[in-house]
Enzyme design. Structure first.
Site, PDB file in Angstrom:
ATOM      1  N   THR A 163       0.666  -1.042  -0.180  1.00 44.52           N
ATOM      2  CA  THR A 163      -0.034  -0.078   0.044  1.00 44.52           C
ATOM      3  C   THR A 163       0.992   0.949   0.777  1.00 44.52           C
ATOM      4  O   THR A 163       1.716   0.832   0.636  1.00 44.52           O
ATOM      5  CB  THR A 163      -1.027   0.369   1.205  1.00 44.52           C
ATOM      6  OG1 THR A 163      -1.569  -1.076   1.069  1.00 44.52           O
ATOM      7  CG2 THR A 163      -1.976   1.278   1.310  1.00 44.52           C
ATOM      8  N   GLY A 345     -31.870  -3.690  -7.028  1.00 43.81           N
ATOM      9  CA  GLY A 345     -30.833  -3.978  -7.882  1.00 43.81           C
ATOM     10  C   GLY A 345     -30.419  -2.730  -8.812  1.00 43.81           C
ATOM     11  O   GLY A 345     -29.253  -2.614  -8.923  1.00 43.81           O
ATOM     12  N   GLU A 368      -3.479  -6.538   6.689  1.00 42.89           N
ATOM     13  CA  GLU A 368      -2.616  -6.073   7.538  1.00 42.89           C
ATOM     14  C   GLU A 368      -3.040  -7.961   8.343  1.00 42.89           C
ATOM     15  O   GLU A 368      -2.451  -8.089   9.890  1.00 42.89           O
ATOM     16  CB  GLU A 368      -2.724  -4.876   8.309  1.00 42.89           C
ATOM     17  CG  GLU A 368      -2.350  -3.835   7.832  1.00 42.89           C
ATOM     18  CD  GLU A 368      -1.951  -2.481   8.396  1.00 42.89           C
ATOM     19  OE1 GLU A 368      -2.184  -2.620   9.544  1.00 42.89           O
ATOM     20  OE2 GLU A 368      -2.456  -1.853   7.518  1.00 42.89           O
ATOM     21  N   THR A 370      -4.526 -11.746   8.165  1.00 42.64           N
ATOM     22  CA  THR A 370      -5.904 -12.770   7.869  1.00 42.64           C
ATOM     23  C   THR A 370      -6.745 -12.800   8.805  1.00 42.64           C
ATOM     24  O   THR A 370      -6.456 -12.696   9.618  1.00 42.64           O
ATOM     25  CB  THR A 370      -5.463 -13.534   6.878  1.00 42.64           C
ATOM     26  OG1 THR A 370      -5.552 -14.897   7.794  1.00 42.64           O
ATOM     27  CG2 THR A 370      -4.795 -13.042   5.262  1.00 42.64           C
ATOM     28  N   GLU A 372      -8.092 -15.121   9.205  1.00 45.44           N
ATOM     29  CA  GLU A 372      -6.964 -16.846   9.638  1.00 45.44           C
ATOM     30  C   GLU A 372      -5.392 -16.156  10.957  1.00 45.44           C
ATOM     31  O   GLU A 372      -5.746 -16.655  12.420  1.00 45.44           O
ATOM     32  CB  GLU A 372      -6.673 -18.044   8.922  1.00 45.44           C
ATOM     33  CG  GLU A 372      -8.326 -18.058   7.979  1.00 45.44           C
ATOM     34  CD  GLU A 372      -8.403 -17.428   6.770  1.00 45.44           C
ATOM     35  OE1 GLU A 372      -7.914 -16.262   6.744  1.00 45.44           O
ATOM     36  OE2 GLU A 372      -9.510 -17.617   6.490  1.00 45.44           O
TER      37      GLU A 372
HETATM   38  N1  CAA Z   1       4.476  -8.249  20.005  1.00 48.24           N
HETATM   39  C1  CAA Z   1       5.780  -8.440  19.905  1.00 48.24           C
HETATM   40  N2  CAA Z   1       6.504  -9.718  19.244  1.00 48.24           N
HETATM   41  C2  CAA Z   1       6.123 -10.583  18.705  1.00 48.24           C
HETATM   42  C3  CAA Z   1       4.594 -10.419  18.703  1.00 48.24           C
HETATM   43  C4  CAA Z   1       4.068  -9.402  18.865  1.00 48.24           C
HETATM   44  N3  CAA Z   1       2.617  -8.968  18.723  1.00 48.24           N
HETATM   45  N4  CAA Z   1       3.705 -12.211  17.492  1.00 48.24           N
HETATM   46  C5  CAA Z   1       4.774 -12.529  17.893  1.00 48.24           C
HETATM   47  N5  CAA Z   1       6.221 -11.870  18.585  1.00 48.24           N
HETATM   48  C6  CAA Z   1       7.629 -12.553  18.355  1.00 48.24           C
HETATM   49  C7  CAA Z   1       7.277 -14.289  19.601  1.00 48.24           C
HETATM   50  O1  CAA Z   1       7.953 -14.079  20.808  1.00 48.24           O
HETATM   51  C8  CAA Z   1       8.557 -14.737  18.770  1.00 48.24           C
HETATM   52  O2  CAA Z   1       9.773 -14.257  19.781  1.00 48.24           O
HETATM   53  P1  CAA Z   1      10.961 -15.412  20.088  1.00 48.24           P
HETATM   54  O3  CAA Z   1      11.428 -15.585  19.564  1.00 48.24           O
HETATM   55  O4  CAA Z   1      12.004 -14.876  20.766  1.00 48.24           O
HETATM   56  O5  CAA Z   1      10.639 -15.629  21.152  1.00 48.24           O
HETATM   57  C9  CAA Z   1       8.433 -14.513  17.529  1.00 48.24           C
HETATM   58  O6  CAA Z   1       8.059 -13.120  16.969  1.00 48.24           O
HETATM   59  C10 CAA Z   1       8.669 -14.687  16.231  1.00 48.24           C
HETATM   60  O7  CAA Z   1       6.478 -15.597  17.080  1.00 48.24           O
HETATM   61  P2  CAA Z   1       6.357 -16.734  16.391  1.00 48.24           P
HETATM   62  O8  CAA Z   1       6.948 -17.935  16.254  1.00 48.24           O
HETATM   63  O9  CAA Z   1       4.429 -16.554  17.106  1.00 48.24           O
HETATM   64  O10 CAA Z   1       5.915 -16.607  14.664  1.00 48.24           O
HETATM   65  P3  CAA Z   1       4.810 -17.196  13.450  1.00 48.24           P
HETATM   66  O11 CAA Z   1       5.898 -17.354  12.423  1.00 48.24           O
HETATM   67  O12 CAA Z   1       4.301 -18.604  14.259  1.00 48.24           O
HETATM   68  O13 CAA Z   1       3.526 -16.374  13.278  1.00 48.24           O
HETATM   69  C11 CAA Z   1       2.193 -14.617  13.102  1.00 48.24           C
HETATM   70  C12 CAA Z   1       2.835 -15.511  13.584  1.00 48.24           C
HETATM   71  C13 CAA Z   1       0.933 -14.172  13.738  1.00 48.24           C
HETATM   72  C14 CAA Z   1       1.280 -15.627  12.039  1.00 48.24           C
HETATM   73  C15 CAA Z   1       3.036 -13.876  12.071  1.00 48.24           C
HETATM   74  O14 CAA Z   1       3.426 -14.775  10.927  1.00 48.24           O
HETATM   75  C16 CAA Z   1       1.523 -13.212  11.831  1.00 48.24           C
HETATM   76  O15 CAA Z   1       1.740 -12.309  12.128  1.00 48.24           O
HETATM   77  N6  CAA Z   1       1.503 -12.591  10.530  1.00 48.24           N
HETATM   78  C17 CAA Z   1       0.728 -11.704   9.495  1.00 48.24           C
HETATM   79  C18 CAA Z   1       1.835 -11.195   8.191  1.00 48.24           C
HETATM   80  C19 CAA Z   1       1.095  -9.795   8.621  1.00 48.24           C
HETATM   81  O16 CAA Z   1       0.529  -9.439   8.647  1.00 48.24           O
HETATM   82  N7  CAA Z   1       1.282  -9.221   7.397  1.00 48.24           N
HETATM   83  C20 CAA Z   1       0.927  -8.360   6.653  1.00 48.24           C
HETATM   84  C21 CAA Z   1       1.433  -7.375   5.869  1.00 48.24           C
HETATM   85  S1  CAA Z   1       2.085  -5.676   6.384  1.00 48.24           S
HETATM   86  C22 CAA Z   1      -0.176  -4.854   4.959  1.00 48.24           C
HETATM   87  O17 CAA Z   1      -0.798  -5.701   4.613  1.00 48.24           O
HETATM   88  C23 CAA Z   1      -0.122  -4.959   3.287  1.00 48.24           C
HETATM   89  C24 CAA Z   1      -0.106  -3.353   3.448  1.00 48.24           C
HETATM   90  O18 CAA Z   1       0.731  -2.219   3.220  1.00 48.24           O
HETATM   91  C25 CAA Z   1      -1.006  -3.151   4.966  1.00 48.24           C
END
Ligand code: CAA
Length: 384
Positions: A163, A345, A368, A370, A372
């Site tokens: 975006t 309509g 930001e 899904t 899910e």
């Molecule tokens: N705050 C701080 N730290 C966090 C956190 C949070 N909210 N969430 C996770 N972490 C930390 C964890 O504690 C972990 O730290 P350690 O290694 O020190 O233990 C580390 O991050 C990894 O965390 P997870 O093991 O939970 O990570 P995961 O691989 O299982 O992923 C997930 C979790 C929630 C699925 C994450 O990958 C996620 O949010 N995915 C979606 C990404 C997203 O929102 N993308 C959108 C991009 S922006 C956009 O949409 C474009 C735009 O322009 C609008």
């Protein structure tokens, strides 16, 4: 507990509502059809202080709270979600990240103009570059690399679904610096769009929020000075997660606005349109739809405001923001589909706005994080 907006919030609500009616409503259908970026509207948002709402005044911001941001996002999203997504990304993903985690030099150089939305009189906004062609929800699996070359990093890779991608002057880019460390091997960098090696691909042709500016961005041996790294080595993934938690309040409020915009149009139409000898709102099947819309929208609003309040009180708002986003996004999708149905309509043609709101609602269940992903965040917390 006070379930009431204060005087300042009400003033901001009125300012946002007036702005949406006078500046965003004219031409909204044409901008959607032609995929025209709402540049004039964004410049006016900058003048209102709505591009850096929560940035402290010493860094050029309006110094407002997150509740004000929710209120403003709802009003603008009722009319034009292409405007409000640009506003949301600049506020929550870009300015918040820089204010919270940037160095003083980074704040002076980048945050001050980004919060004002202008530099030397020209539009100056930012973008957040996390997603990649093969790493959306699974953000740790990204392939963009930043190789440490001593006094600079060399950035290579592709980011997509960005975006503000074509309009932004500044990108916050997440990249792998040490693949073996997984999520702990990611850094965040401030990259300027006009640096050598940065390429902006063509604008995406989207289902909804068609005025917003969505692009892929390619990096080919881009030299990023060390002073443009945000936070310590390996902080990039946590930076993204912390920043997105606030961003999700913004998108939840956008979904809330789309839903309430569709509801207001449906209520008005139901009071005017007659069928079987009476206004259609007198038919229980329509009245009950409106009742369900009003209830779900109010619940979405309360979830958004609670998450905002927690953020303003420096409490952990990660779960609340995910709850607000998943609920408001699903409310927006359901409400807008029903709004088209109520309009019959007329709902299927562009002049009545609800078909656009329905198309715009869909993205709130995707970007930001899904719906899910929000359920992953919520359920992991429940199981702790
Ligand atoms: N705050 C701080 N730290 C966090 C956190 C949070 N909210 N969430 C996770 N972490 C930390 C964890 O504690 C972990 O730290 P350690 O290694 O020190 O233990 C580390 O991050 C990894 O965390 P997870 O093991 O939970 O990570 P995961 O691989 O299982 O992923 C997930 C979790 C929630 C699925 C994450 O990958 C996620 O949010 N995915 C979606 C990404 C997203 O929102 N993308 C959108 C991009 S922006 C956009 O949409 C474009 C735009 O322009 C609008």
């Amino acid at each position: 507990m006070l379930f009431r907006l204060n005087e300042e919030h009400l003033m901001i609500q009125k300012a946002a509502r007036d702005f949406a009616q006078t500046e965003c409503l004219p031409g909204v259908i044409e901008r959607d059809e032609k995929q025209k970026f709402p540049r004039e509207q964004i410049l006016k948002l900058a003048d209102l202080g709505f591009l850096g709402m929560m940035v402290r005044p010493e860094y050029g911001g309006a110094g407002m709270d997150t509740v004000s941001y929710v209120v403003a996002m709802e009003e603008i999203s009722k009319i034009d979600a292409s405007v409000s997504v640009c506003m949301s990304v600049n506020n929550s993903l870009v300015c918040f990240g820089l204010q919270e985690f940037g160095t003083e030099e980074q704040k002076q150089k980048y945050l001050v103009p980004l919060a004002q939305g202008k530099k030397d009189g020209e539009l100056y906004i930012g973008a957040f570059l996390l997603s990649e062609p093969e790493a959306g929800s699974d953000a740790t699996s990204q392939k963009t690399t930043a190789e440490n070359k001593g006094d600079h990093y060399l950035l290579n890779g592709t980011k997509n679904w960005i975006t503000n991608g074509g309009t932004a002057s500044v990108y916050l880019v997440m990249a792998q610096t040490n693949r073996s460390k997984g999520s702990r091997g990611i850094n965040t960098f401030i990259v300027e769009k006009n640096w050598p090696g940065v390429t902006v691909a063509a604008k995406e042709n989207k289902l909804g929020i068609r005025g917003s500016d969505t692009h892929s961005i390619m990096f080919n041996d881009v030299k990023v000075p060390k002073e443009n790294q945000i936070g310590a080595d390996g902080f990039g993934f946590k930076f993204a997660m912390r920043t997105l938690a606030g961003g999700r309040i913004g998108i939840a409020s956008q979904a809330l606005g789309i839903a309430s915009g569709a509801y207001e149009l449906s209520l008005k139409y139901s009071k005017e349109r007659k069928a079987f000898g009476t206004e259609i709102m007198n038919h229980q099947i329509i009245a009950f739809k409106l009742a369900d819309m009003a209830t779900r929208i109010e619940a979405s609003r309360l979830l958004c405001l609670k998450a905002a309040w927690e953020k303003d009180c420096n409490l952990d708002y990660t779960v609340s923001s995910s709850m607000a986003k998943v609920f408001a996004a699903e409310t927006a999708m359901w409400t807008t589909v029903e709004a088209v149905q109520i309009h019959g309509g007329y709902g299927f043609v562009k002049e009545y706005h609800v078909e656009r709101l329905m198309r715009d609602a869909k993205i709130t269940q995707i970007y930001e994080g899904t719906s899910e992903v929000q359920r992953i965040v919520i359920s992991r917390d429940l199981l702790k």
